[in-house]
Design a protein around this motif. Structure first.
Motif, PDB file in Angstrom:
ATOM      1  N   GLU A 138       0.804  -1.215   0.000  1.00 25.27           N
ATOM      2  CA  GLU A 138       0.000   0.000   0.000  1.00 25.27           C
ATOM      3  C   GLU A 138       0.840   1.270   0.000  1.00 25.27           C
ATOM      4  O   GLU A 138       0.370   2.334  -0.394  1.00 25.27           O
ATOM      5  N   ARG A 139       2.106   1.186   0.430  1.00 21.46           N
ATOM      6  CA  ARG A 139       2.951   2.378   0.507  1.00 21.46           C
ATOM      7  C   ARG A 139       3.432   2.837  -0.867  1.00 21.46           C
ATOM      8  O   ARG A 139       3.700   4.026  -1.069  1.00 21.46           O
ATOM      9  N   HIS A 140       3.556   1.910  -1.825  1.00 22.51           N
ATOM     10  CA  HIS A 140       4.181   2.251  -3.103  1.00 22.51           C
ATOM     11  C   HIS A 140       3.306   1.936  -4.318  1.00 22.51           C
ATOM     12  O   HIS A 140       3.634   2.371  -5.416  1.00 22.51           O
ATOM     13  N   ALA A 141       2.267   1.163  -4.140  1.00 23.81           N
ATOM     14  CA  ALA A 141       1.486   0.701  -5.294  1.00 23.81           C
ATOM     15  C   ALA A 141       0.209   1.518  -5.458  1.00 23.81           C
ATOM     16  O   ALA A 141      -0.233   2.218  -4.548  1.00 23.81           O
ATOM     17  N   GLY A 142      -0.387   1.395  -6.634  1.00 23.78           N
ATOM     18  CA  GLY A 142      -1.665   2.023  -6.902  1.00 23.78           C
ATOM     19  C   GLY A 142      -2.271   1.443  -8.159  1.00 23.78           C
ATOM     20  O   GLY A 142      -1.587   0.790  -8.958  1.00 23.78           O
TER      21      GLY A 142
ATOM     22  N   VAL B 274       0.345   0.320 -10.922  1.00 27.02           N
ATOM     23  CA  VAL B 274       1.509   1.202 -10.892  1.00 27.02           C
ATOM     24  C   VAL B 274       2.291   0.987  -9.604  1.00 27.02           C
ATOM     25  O   VAL B 274       1.707   0.861  -8.521  1.00 27.02           O
ATOM     26  N   GLU B 275       3.617   0.949  -9.732  1.00 26.58           N
ATOM     27  CA  GLU B 275       4.499   0.861  -8.578  1.00 26.58           C
ATOM     28  C   GLU B 275       5.435   2.063  -8.581  1.00 26.58           C
ATOM     29  O   GLU B 275       6.133   2.324  -9.565  1.00 26.58           O
ATOM     30  N   LEU B 276       5.440   2.817  -7.489  1.00 31.33           N
ATOM     31  CA  LEU B 276       6.272   4.008  -7.353  1.00 31.33           C
ATOM     32  C   LEU B 276       7.665   3.630  -6.861  1.00 31.33           C
ATOM     33  O   LEU B 276       7.813   2.798  -5.964  1.00 31.33           O
ATOM     34  N   GLU B 277       8.675   4.264  -7.437  1.00 35.48           N
ATOM     35  CA  GLU B 277      10.044   4.096  -6.958  1.00 35.48           C
ATOM     36  C   GLU B 277      10.685   5.474  -6.804  1.00 35.48           C
ATOM     37  O   GLU B 277      10.741   6.255  -7.755  1.00 35.48           O
TER      38      GLU B 277
END
Length: 464
Positions: free
Chosen positions: A194-198, A210-213
């Protein structure tokens, strides 16, 4: 053994309010206590939005929570997986139920610790992670991946519900390479959380996972943000090259930032946001999908002075929330301790132990105009405790705010007696729905699943 014992609990099924089409396997039976409806309208039988619990409950191969929500798929190993939902009008929790109908009920199966986590939701779609399915990826086998699924709600007369297994991301990102160089333990987990995905639903035919980096560029001396993107209709993941994070609406690049993000959420079908409850949120504009841009938006100035503390009571992750306020705005909710005399921050006097203020702000999103937080709701604890409908609830901090997807002036909270010195056997949690604009309690319901589950919800619609 647990499964056989649970079958004796079927008589409690009617307490759930779920349709009994094929039955419900009630190992973690949810028997919500008396529900107080204080608004003019009763609880919706077909709720327009949900307070979806992030942790799924396991059933057996012959039952679903609601047959109209059931969908089937197979894991990477070929196991048959079925999911369904028990839908409740907020502030009651809605739960996902899952089972492996073809599995043998043996100890080896139980040892795998299968479990499903709700990672993200948008529109009619929910991103799910299945635990107990980790497998190492060649060629180095340094990373372990899990099975991920997208559940899509059905549309009457158009399509049934569906459950799709997603392809694994097989390439390694720069952050993962750095992690592999600095860590000796193997395998390292490659997981969406939940901290990085959407997820972002864009029309009827397009859904993106989507995965945030976030990474630090030593040459530019700036934080950079990039995305790994999967279009659910495609065969594989793609990577968007990292770009500098812009401060607000200007062209000043964000210097090195010490924390990651706490949670991600979509706004309309254009924006994805990732909140850091100590400082602000990242805004990603997906309109220019080939080269997404990122902006860093700070929290309102008056709450910026507060920093996360491991010994803070209640912890910050339970004291703040952020979510969509329509298709083009963000709502921020902060529950802040204060002195009983009204000053900010906790003091040493006895009355300050439970004194707090709930404040809400709204910001309209824009990529070419200045964005400003507008304070639109303040509720002092004394006012809250005196409201009709609060009778019998503990005078304790509100926790875990979740913004309504139907009306952003409405926020759901958790309130618990844990901090008041009661014994473990008497721990109780309630979910409460408050109209922050009109200072009114709309509904209260007792939470009667495992206590730890009450702290893990996200807003969802499950509607087309």
């Amino acid at each position: 053994m647990q499964r056989r014992l649970a079958l004796s609990l079927f008589d409690g099924l009617s307490l759930l309010g779920c349709r009994r089409s094929i039955g419900l396997w009630p190992v973690h039976l949810l028997s919500y206590g008396h529900r107080r409806e204080l608004s003019d309208s009763p609880a919706a039988t077909d709720p327009r939005w949900l307070l979806l619990n992030r942790h799924g409950l396991r059933g057996d191969g012959s039952s679903v929570a609601d047959a109209s929500t059931a969908a089937d798929s197979h894991t990477f190993e070929g196991r048959h997986l079925r999911v369904s939902f028990c839908l409740e009008a907020p502030p009651a929790s809605s739960f996902l139920y899952y089972d492996l109908p073809d599995g043998d009920e043996d100890e080896d199966d139980d040892d795998k610790d299968y479990g499903i986590t709700v990672v993200a939701a948008h529109g009619d779609s929910v991103l799910l992670q299945m635990n107990g399915t980790g497998r190492r990826l060649p060629p180095s086998y340094d990373f372990c991946v899990y099975d991920y699924f997208v559940y899509r709600a059905g549309a009457t007369g158009v399509r049934p519900p569906s459950l799709s297994l997603l392809p694994a991301r097989e390439f390694t990102t720069k952050n993962e390479l750095r992690l592999a160089e600095s860590r000796l333990d193997r395998p390292l987990s490659r997981s969406l959380d939940e901290r990085h995905a959407g997820i972002l639903r864009r029309g009827d035919d397009e859904l993106m996972v989507v995965e945030l980096e976030i990474m630090y560029d030593r040459t530019l001396r700036r934080d950079m943000a990039g995305l790994c993107v999967l279009r659910v209709s495609s065969d594989g993941w793609e990577i968007k090259q990292p770009v500098p994070i812009i401060q607000g609406n200007g062209d000043i690049l964000l210097p090195h930032h010490r924390r990651g993000t706490d949670t991600g959420f979509p706004v309309g079908d254009r924006f994805l946001c990732w909140a850091d409850y100590t400082s602000g949120f990242l805004l990603c504009d997906m309109a220019e999908e080939a080269t997404p841009k990122f902006w860093y938006v700070p929290l309102p100035h008056e709450v910026m002075i507060r920093y996360s503390d491991d010994h803070e009571v209640p912890p910050m992750k339970h004291s703040r929330g952020m979510g969509a306020a329509g298709d083009g705005a963000v709502k921020f909710v902060s529950i802040d301790t204060r002195c009983c005399c009204g000053g900010p921050g906790r003091s040493t006097c006895e009355g300050s132990r439970v004194a707090f203020t709930v404040t809400t702000w709204t910001m309209n999103l824009s990529t070419d105009e200045p964005m400003t937080w507008v304070k639109d709701g303040v509720l002092e604890c004394e006012k809250l405790w005196a409201l009709p409908g609060y009778e019998g609830l503990p005078h304790a901090h509100l926790l875990c705010p979740v913004v309504s997807l139907e009306n952003p002036d409405v926020v759901c909270f958790l309130v618990s007696n844990h901090s008041l010195g009661v014994s473990y056997e008497d721990w109780t949690e309630w979910m409460i729905k408050i109209d922050m604009k009109n200072k009114a309690i709309l509904s209260v319901v007792e939470f009667d699943s495992d206590s730890w589950r009450a702290y893990h919800h996200l807003p969802a619609k499950l509607q087309s």
